[in-house]
Motif scaffolding. Structure first.
Motif, PDB file in Angstrom:
ATOM      1  N   PRO A   1       0.808  -1.226   0.000  1.00 29.65           N
ATOM      2  CA  PRO A   1       0.000   0.000   0.000  1.00 29.65           C
ATOM      3  C   PRO A   1       0.836   1.269   0.000  1.00 29.65           C
ATOM      4  CG  PRO A   1      -0.070  -1.043   2.147  1.00 29.65           C
ATOM      5  CD  PRO A   1       0.613  -2.011   1.224  1.00 29.65           C
ATOM      6  N   ASP A   2       2.109   1.185   0.423  1.00 32.52           N
ATOM      7  CA  ASP A   2       2.948   2.379   0.439  1.00 32.52           C
ATOM      8  C   ASP A   2       3.220   2.914  -0.962  1.00 32.52           C
ATOM      9  OD1 ASP A   2       3.142   2.547   3.167  1.00 32.52           O
ATOM     10  OD2 ASP A   2       4.967   1.344   3.288  1.00 32.52           O
ATOM     11  N   THR A   3       3.053   2.086  -1.972  1.00 33.55           N
ATOM     12  CA  THR A   3       3.232   2.554  -3.341  1.00 33.55           C
ATOM     13  C   THR A   3       2.021   3.339  -3.824  1.00 33.55           C
ATOM     14  OG1 THR A   3       2.304   0.533  -4.304  1.00 33.55           O
ATOM     15  CG2 THR A   3       4.680   0.547  -3.851  1.00 33.55           C
ATOM     16  N   VAL A   4       0.930   3.264  -3.092  1.00 32.02           N
ATOM     17  CA  VAL A   4      -0.328   3.881  -3.514  1.00 32.02           C
ATOM     18  C   VAL A   4      -0.728   5.032  -2.589  1.00 32.02           C
ATOM     19  CG1 VAL A   4      -2.758   3.435  -4.059  1.00 32.02           C
ATOM     20  CG2 VAL A   4      -1.048   1.652  -4.452  1.00 32.02           C
ATOM     21  N   ALA A   5      -0.434   4.914  -1.311  1.00 26.94           N
ATOM     22  CA  ALA A   5      -0.841   5.936  -0.335  1.00 26.94           C
ATOM     23  C   ALA A   5       0.159   6.004   0.794  1.00 26.94           C
ATOM     24  CB  ALA A   5      -2.234   5.635   0.217  1.00 26.94           C
ATOM     25  N   ALA A   6       0.306   7.177   1.381  1.00 29.18           N
ATOM     26  CA  ALA A   6       1.205   7.386   2.515  1.00 29.18           C
ATOM     27  C   ALA A   6       0.379   7.550   3.782  1.00 29.18           C
ATOM     28  CB  ALA A   6       2.071   8.621   2.282  1.00 29.18           C
ATOM     29  N   THR A   7       0.589   6.664   4.754  1.00 27.71           N
ATOM     30  CA  THR A   7      -0.126   6.763   6.020  1.00 27.71           C
ATOM     31  C   THR A   7       0.454   7.915   6.833  1.00 27.71           C
ATOM     32  OG1 THR A   7      -0.483   4.373   6.002  1.00 27.71           O
ATOM     33  CG2 THR A   7      -0.844   5.522   8.085  1.00 27.71           C
ATOM     34  N   ILE A   8      -0.400   8.846   7.266  1.00 29.09           N
ATOM     35  CA  ILE A   8       0.103  10.062   7.918  1.00 29.09           C
ATOM     36  C   ILE A   8      -0.261  10.155   9.397  1.00 29.09           C
ATOM     37  CG2 ILE A   8       0.019  11.341   5.744  1.00 29.09           C
ATOM     38  CD1 ILE A   8      -2.433  12.837   7.245  1.00 29.09           C
ATOM     39  N   ALA A   9      -1.278   9.439   9.836  1.00 24.50           N
ATOM     40  CA  ALA A   9      -1.706   9.549  11.230  1.00 24.50           C
ATOM     41  C   ALA A   9      -2.536   8.330  11.594  1.00 24.50           C
ATOM     42  CB  ALA A   9      -2.512  10.823  11.461  1.00 24.50           C
ATOM     43  N   GLY A  10      -2.607   8.050  12.904  1.00 22.56           N
ATOM     44  CA  GLY A  10      -3.407   6.922  13.323  1.00 22.56           C
ATOM     45  C   GLY A  10      -3.775   6.967  14.786  1.00 22.56           C
ATOM     46  N   MET A  11      -5.021   6.624  15.082  1.00 23.86           N
ATOM     47  CA  MET A  11      -5.500   6.441  16.451  1.00 23.86           C
ATOM     48  C   MET A  11      -5.694   4.945  16.662  1.00 23.86           C
ATOM     49  SD  MET A  11      -6.632   7.563  19.443  1.00 23.86           S
ATOM     50  CE  MET A  11      -7.065   9.305  19.273  1.00 23.86           C
ATOM     51  N   ALA A  12      -5.005   4.387  17.648  1.00 27.34           N
ATOM     52  CA  ALA A  12      -5.157   2.975  17.950  1.00 27.34           C
ATOM     53  C   ALA A  12      -6.541   2.707  18.529  1.00 27.34           C
ATOM     54  CB  ALA A  12      -4.061   2.535  18.915  1.00 27.34           C
ATOM     55  N   ARG A  13      -6.780   1.469  18.867  1.00 27.88           N
ATOM     56  CA  ARG A  13      -8.136   1.042  19.208  1.00 27.88           C
ATOM     57  C   ARG A  13      -8.787   1.869  20.307  1.00 27.88           C
ATOM     58  NH1 ARG A  13      -7.736  -4.992  21.568  1.00 27.88           N
ATOM     59  NH2 ARG A  13      -6.327  -5.317  19.808  1.00 27.88           N
ATOM     60  N   VAL A  14     -10.054   2.184  20.082  1.00 28.73           N
ATOM     61  CA  VAL A  14     -10.878   2.949  21.012  1.00 28.73           C
ATOM     62  C   VAL A  14     -12.151   2.144  21.257  1.00 28.73           C
ATOM     63  CG1 VAL A  14     -12.106   5.113  21.410  1.00 28.73           C
ATOM     64  CG2 VAL A  14      -9.949   5.130  20.140  1.00 28.73           C
ATOM     65  N   GLY A  15     -12.458   1.872  22.515  1.00 24.17           N
ATOM     66  CA  GLY A  15     -13.605   1.044  22.844  1.00 24.17           C
ATOM     67  C   GLY A  15     -14.923   1.781  22.785  1.00 24.17           C
ATOM     68  N   ALA A  16     -16.015   1.026  22.851  1.00 28.60           N
ATOM     69  CA  ALA A  16     -17.360   1.585  22.767  1.00 28.60           C
ATOM     70  C   ALA A  16     -17.594   2.610  23.865  1.00 28.60           C
ATOM     71  CB  ALA A  16     -18.394   0.467  22.880  1.00 28.60           C
ATOM     72  N   GLY A  17     -18.160   3.763  23.473  1.00 31.99           N
ATOM     73  CA  GLY A  17     -18.475   4.819  24.411  1.00 31.99           C
ATOM     74  C   GLY A  17     -17.317   5.739  24.741  1.00 31.99           C
ATOM     75  N   GLN A  18     -16.154   5.516  24.136  1.00 30.93           N
ATOM     76  CA  GLN A  18     -14.971   6.302  24.446  1.00 30.93           C
ATOM     77  C   GLN A  18     -14.755   7.404  23.401  1.00 30.93           C
ATOM     78  OE1 GLN A  18     -13.332   5.567  27.472  1.00 30.93           O
ATOM     79  NE2 GLN A  18     -15.206   4.351  27.510  1.00 30.93           N
ATOM     80  N   VAL A  19     -14.171   8.505  23.847  1.00 30.48           N
ATOM     81  CA  VAL A  19     -13.820   9.632  22.984  1.00 30.48           C
ATOM     82  C   VAL A  19     -12.331   9.916  23.140  1.00 30.48           C
ATOM     83  CG1 VAL A  19     -14.169  12.090  22.505  1.00 30.48           C
ATOM     84  CG2 VAL A  19     -16.124  10.647  23.130  1.00 30.48           C
ATOM     85  N   ALA A  20     -11.644  10.125  22.028  1.00 29.76           N
ATOM     86  CA  ALA A  20     -10.231  10.489  22.052  1.00 29.76           C
ATOM     87  C   ALA A  20      -9.975  11.488  20.936  1.00 29.76           C
ATOM     88  CB  ALA A  20      -9.357   9.253  21.892  1.00 29.76           C
ATOM     89  N   TYR A  21      -8.845  12.185  21.027  1.00 29.83           N
ATOM     90  CA  TYR A  21      -8.524  13.237  20.062  1.00 29.83           C
ATOM     91  C   TYR A  21      -7.177  12.949  19.414  1.00 29.83           C
ATOM     92  CZ  TYR A  21     -12.285  15.945  22.212  1.00 29.83           C
ATOM     93  OH  TYR A  21     -13.508  16.369  22.686  1.00 29.83           O
ATOM     94  N   LEU A  22      -7.101  13.204  18.108  1.00 33.94           N
ATOM     95  CA  LEU A  22      -5.890  12.942  17.334  1.00 33.94           C
ATOM     96  C   LEU A  22      -5.464  14.203  16.592  1.00 33.94           C
ATOM     97  CD1 LEU A  22      -3.838  10.847  16.154  1.00 33.94           C
ATOM     98  CD2 LEU A  22      -5.485  10.528  14.274  1.00 33.94           C
ATOM     99  N   PRO A  23      -4.266  14.738  16.879  1.00 32.94           N
ATOM    100  CA  PRO A  23      -3.762  15.869  16.095  1.00 32.94           C
ATOM    101  C   PRO A  23      -3.362  15.403  14.691  1.00 32.94           C
ATOM    102  CG  PRO A  23      -2.618  15.677  18.207  1.00 32.94           C
ATOM    103  CD  PRO A  23      -3.363  14.407  17.991  1.00 32.94           C
ATOM    104  N   ILE A  24      -3.761  16.147  13.682  1.00 32.19           N
ATOM    105  CA  ILE A  24      -3.409  15.832  12.301  1.00 32.19           C
ATOM    106  C   ILE A  24      -3.006  17.120  11.588  1.00 32.19           C
ATOM    107  CG2 ILE A  24      -4.857  13.770  12.100  1.00 32.19           C
ATOM    108  CD1 ILE A  24      -7.002  15.471  10.796  1.00 32.19           C
ATOM    109  N   ASP A  25      -2.343  16.980  10.468  1.00 31.99           N
ATOM    110  CA  ASP A  25      -1.967  18.125   9.640  1.00 31.99           C
ATOM    111  C   ASP A  25      -2.143  17.700   8.194  1.00 31.99           C
ATOM    112  OD1 ASP A  25      -1.073  20.501   8.705  1.00 31.99           O
ATOM    113  OD2 ASP A  25       0.934  20.396   9.577  1.00 31.99           O
ATOM    114  N   LEU A  26      -3.132  18.288   7.524  1.00 34.19           N
ATOM    115  CA  LEU A  26      -3.539  17.816   6.207  1.00 34.19           C
ATOM    116  C   LEU A  26      -3.142  18.793   5.106  1.00 34.19           C
ATOM    117  CD1 LEU A  26      -7.166  16.614   7.063  1.00 34.19           C
ATOM    118  CD2 LEU A  26      -5.048  15.288   7.111  1.00 34.19           C
ATOM    119  N   THR A  27      -2.645  18.235   4.020  1.00 35.67           N
ATOM    120  CA  THR A  27      -2.432  18.998   2.796  1.00 35.67           C
ATOM    121  C   THR A  27      -3.523  18.617   1.807  1.00 35.67           C
ATOM    122  OG1 THR A  27      -0.960  17.277   1.927  1.00 35.67           O
ATOM    123  CG2 THR A  27       0.064  19.091   3.156  1.00 35.67           C
TER     124      THR A  27
END
Length: 273
Positions: free
Chosen positions: A216-242
């Motif tokens: 997949p690296d030949t097709v898309a570059a992974t830039i950010a990721g949030m690992a597993r989040v369980g039901a009812g949970q909220v988390a925040y992920l900083p990203i920077d998009l072009t």
């Protein structure tokens, strides 16, 4: 999706982390600093309750550290049993709850909510032997208690610039996101665990090519990721998009079929104009 691609997606790729120092997270509160290396996790013994920015540095290798909330009666002697269950279970072993963690790059941060109680930091990445790294020693018990010295937290959730809900099996939210630094609010309404990985398609590439690719690296570059989040949970992920076209996807295994959620439709195209 090809078998070769699924093998690559199941690992955390060591890519430059573009989300560690965005303006959106600059005032998000003090860090809970975590260092992970082969066979060990270094972290504070005790932190205060509240919204905390958990910052993970990988001293060597590739890791995916997740924050798990366990029952308040959990002791250090109970952690090996939890780690053993985590090693074989497709989902977070109950009654533990996954509250998130960064999973792209050698350094990353996420913002999670810590209520008073007992937590375990555990690396869920699998090694060549098929075991999760936590099974080889990469786990750490952390107590969340009010009025303790050390790393601090903040009472109110940070102001997000974009939001997405994770359901079985889809991402719910707008198809168009603004360019630049942002703080993504991620909520799992489940009932299964979910994650969010965000990859930018390379110029001229299509989502069909990404799905079919052995690498997949030949097709898309992974830039950010949030690992597993369980039901009812909220988390925040900083990203920077072009500007470009992105793919949000989840490769957590389905409890019933053991297939990655992306194969069950948990994939969404995001346009950044």
């Amino acid at each position: 999706m090809s078998i070769g691609m699924l093998g690559t997606l199941s690992a955390c790729r060591d890519v430059p982390n573009t989300n560690a120092n965005t303006n959106a997270s600059a005032n998000a509160g003090a860090d809970v600093s975590v260092t992970v290396r082969a066979g060990a996790i270094v972290a504070p013994d005790t932190v205060r309750p509240g919204w905390a920015r958990v910052r993970v540095d990988e001293a060597d290798g590739e890791h995916i550290v997740v924050v798990f909330r366990l029952p308040t009666t959990t002791t250090a002697a109970d952690v090996p049993a939890f780690v053993a269950a985590l090693d074989t279970a497709p989902a977070t072993p109950r009654p533990a709850v996954a509250v998130g963690g960064p999973e792209v790059g050698s350094r990353g941060d996420v913002i999670v909510h810590l209520t008073p109680g007992v937590y375990v930091l555990a690396c869920v990445r699998r090694g060549d032997d098929g075991h999760r790294h936590a099974y080889g020693g990469e786990s750490r018990i952390v107590h969340v208690r009010a009025g303790q010295p050390g790393d601090s937290t903040f009472a109110a959730p940070p102001p997000s610039t974009q939001a997405v809900r994770l359901i079985d099996f889809a991402f719910v939210g707008p198809d168009e996101w603004a360019p630049g630094p942002a703080l993504l609010r991620i909520e799992t309404t489940g009932p299964q665990d979910h994650q969010l990985r965000l990859a930018r398609l390379r110029d001229g590439a299509s989502v069909q090519a990404w799905m079919a690719a052995d690498d997949p690296d030949t097709v898309a570059a992974t830039i950010a990721g949030m690992a597993r989040v369980g039901a009812g949970q909220v988390a925040y992920l900083p990203i920077d998009l072009t500007r470009g076209t992105y793919i949000a996807y989840c490769v957590v295994a389905d409890v019933a079929t053991k297939r990655p959620h992306v194969e069950l439709g948990m994939l969404r195209m995001i346009h950044v104009p």
